[in-house]
Scaffold this motif. Structure first.
Motif, PDB file in Angstrom:
ATOM      1  N   LEU A  64      10.316   1.031   9.301  1.00 13.95           N
ATOM      2  CA  LEU A  64       9.448   1.651   8.303  1.00 13.95           C
ATOM      3  C   LEU A  64       8.777   2.896   8.865  1.00 13.95           C
ATOM      4  O   LEU A  64       8.735   3.945   8.208  1.00 13.95           O
ATOM      5  CB  LEU A  64       8.393   0.641   7.831  1.00 13.95           C
ATOM      6  N   LEU A  65       8.291   2.802  10.079  1.00 10.85           N
ATOM      7  CA  LEU A  65       7.656   3.957  10.717  1.00 10.85           C
ATOM      8  C   LEU A  65       8.651   5.087  10.923  1.00 10.85           C
ATOM      9  O   LEU A  65       8.346   6.258  10.670  1.00 10.85           O
ATOM     10  CB  LEU A  65       7.057   3.543  12.066  1.00 10.85           C
ATOM     11  N   THR A  87       6.163  10.505   9.275  1.00  3.11           N
ATOM     12  CA  THR A  87       5.348   9.646  10.145  1.00  3.11           C
ATOM     13  C   THR A  87       5.497  10.010  11.618  1.00  3.11           C
ATOM     14  O   THR A  87       4.498  10.131  12.346  1.00  3.11           O
ATOM     15  CB  THR A  87       5.720   8.165   9.929  1.00  3.11           C
ATOM     16  N   ILE A  88       6.721  10.198  12.084  1.00  2.86           N
ATOM     17  CA  ILE A  88       6.927  10.534  13.491  1.00  2.86           C
ATOM     18  C   ILE A  88       6.334  11.909  13.796  1.00  2.86           C
ATOM     19  O   ILE A  88       5.773  12.132  14.879  1.00  2.86           O
ATOM     20  CB  ILE A  88       8.422  10.491  13.849  1.00  2.86           C
ATOM     21  N   LEU A 122      -5.410   2.616  13.588  1.00  2.84           N
ATOM     22  CA  LEU A 122      -6.071   1.461  14.180  1.00  2.84           C
ATOM     23  C   LEU A 122      -5.552   0.163  13.567  1.00  2.84           C
ATOM     24  O   LEU A 122      -5.209  -0.790  14.292  1.00  2.84           O
ATOM     25  CB  LEU A 122      -7.581   1.575  13.985  1.00  2.84           C
ATOM     26  N   GLU A 123      -5.473   0.117  12.248  1.00  3.37           N
ATOM     27  CA  GLU A 123      -5.052  -1.113  11.573  1.00  3.37           C
ATOM     28  C   GLU A 123      -3.586  -1.440  11.848  1.00  3.37           C
ATOM     29  O   GLU A 123      -3.229  -2.609  12.079  1.00  3.37           O
ATOM     30  CB  GLU A 123      -5.283  -0.988  10.065  1.00  3.37           C
ATOM     31  N   LEU A 124      -2.732  -0.443  11.851  1.00  2.99           N
ATOM     32  CA  LEU A 124      -1.314  -0.681  12.149  1.00  2.99           C
ATOM     33  C   LEU A 124      -1.126  -1.145  13.588  1.00  2.99           C
ATOM     34  O   LEU A 124      -0.311  -2.027  13.867  1.00  2.99           O
ATOM     35  CB  LEU A 124      -0.504   0.594  11.896  1.00  2.99           C
ATOM     36  N   VAL A 163       1.057   3.042   6.245  1.00  2.25           N
ATOM     37  CA  VAL A 163       1.951   4.125   6.669  1.00  2.25           C
ATOM     38  C   VAL A 163       1.768   5.340   5.766  1.00  2.25           C
ATOM     39  O   VAL A 163       1.748   6.489   6.243  1.00  2.25           O
ATOM     40  CB  VAL A 163       3.417   3.640   6.669  1.00  2.25           C
ATOM     41  N   LEU A 164       1.613   5.116   4.483  1.00  7.38           N
ATOM     42  CA  LEU A 164       1.335   6.234   3.572  1.00  7.38           C
ATOM     43  C   LEU A 164       0.014   6.914   3.922  1.00  7.38           C
ATOM     44  O   LEU A 164      -0.112   8.142   3.844  1.00  7.38           O
ATOM     45  CB  LEU A 164       1.299   5.732   2.124  1.00  7.38           C
TER      46      LEU A 164
END
Length: 318
Positions: A74-75, A81-82, A59-61, A45-46
């Motif tokens: 968390l997102l 993030t949004i 991709l990984e998330l 996320v960071l």
């Protein structure tokens, strides 16, 4: 993302976890590997804030989102993030018309939408997403008519977000969606999308109809009712050529719910497809007793001796 995201099956990626962000000390006796997973999620996320690391982080998330039960909060609550998600979504608007969206662009935004779907599925973030009007940013994707793979993926993942919102019965969600004209956008997909996107779009219309607010919205005017009835009728005709029991189930449930409204029921006496009245789909429904019962109840409602309202049918509506 080389394959269609798992999020496209409505509810598949729903998160069952509740509560806020996790940390290594948030739960006494929690397994070490769980803490490591969340540390990994937090680092990804960071990474979203770094344009050079963002594509891989998305991709990984997206791939691992079902491993992180507290990922939606968390997102949502992590700084920026949004905004990053919205930036990614808006960045491909110019490629929608004229349609020149590449598969790479589509895949990247589909990863964003898959993460938004898990936010829409989580009880702690669902209404936050709605109240921020995030679904409106997806409507341009539902307005597209290109049948190419990049556009179909985009429509399907967008519908997945809306499907996650309606999966849990909530009148506030339905009121927002009908007031922002989601029904015409779903009807468009129901006419020209792939079988899977048609199924998800029809599921959304079904859930809207099952709420009294949605049923009243669609049956308020004759134009709205007949637009929905015409699309459903066209789909029934197409299914006679290429059967899909899953899609047929949602169509029949839509018709059954429409028959609960007296004036709509009167109109269905005329516009209900004959293929639902005969044995056209008997083999398709042989292994589905629930849908068979729905169809039997639909035919009873439409063909039974129901008294018409004194005000008349849809021909008397505004």
């Amino acid at each position: 993302m080389t394959n269609l995201p798992q999020s496209l099956s409505v509810g598949v990626s729903s998160f069952r976890g509740r509560g806020g962000m996790s940390s290594s000390s948030s739960s006494v006796g929690a397994p070490v590997n769980k803490d490591r997973k969340m540390q990994s999620a937090e680092q990804l996320v960071l990474d979203l804030s770094d344009p050079n690391l963002r594509e891989n982080a998305l991709l990984e998330l997206s791939k691992k989102r079902e491993l992180f039960q507290d990922l939606p909060p968390l997102l949502w609550h992590s700084f920026g993030t949004i905004s990053v998600f919205l930036q990614e979504i808006v960045s491909i608007y110019p490629a929608l018309s004229p349609p020149n969206l590449t598969l790479a662009q589509s895949n990247r935004v589909c990863n964003v939408l898959a993460l938004l779907q898990c936010v829409a599925s989580h009880p702690d973030t669902r209404l936050l997403l709605l109240n921020a009007h995030i679904p409106l940013y997806l409507y341009p994707f539902l307005n597209t008519t290109s049948k190419s793979t990049p556009f179909e993926y985009l429509r399907l993942t967008s519908l997945g977000v809306i499907g996650a919102l309606v999966k849990v019965d909530n009148t506030e969600v339905i009121s927002f969606l009908v007031s922002t004209e989601i029904v015409p956008r779903c009807l468009c997909t129901m006419e020209m999308g792939s079988e899977l996107s048609k199924t998800v779009a029809t599921f959304i219309v079904q859930k809207i109809l099952l709420d009294d607010v949605g049923l009243n919205y669609i049956c308020t005017t004759s134009d709205r009712f007949f637009e929905v009835a015409q699309v459903l009728g066209n789909m029934v005709g197409a299914l006679a050529e290429q059967p899909s029991s899953r899609l047929l189930k949602h169509i029949i449930r839509c018709y059954l719910r429409l028959s609960d409204e007296p004036r709509a029921c009167q109109a269905l006496k005329i516009c209900l497809p004959d293929m639902l009245r005969d044995d056209t789909f008997s083999s398709c429904l042989r292994e589905d007793p629930i849908t068979r019962r729905w169809l039997q109840q639909l035919l009873l409602n439409v063909n039974g001796n129901r008294v018409a309202l004194q005000a008349g049918g849809f021909d008397r509506m505004p």
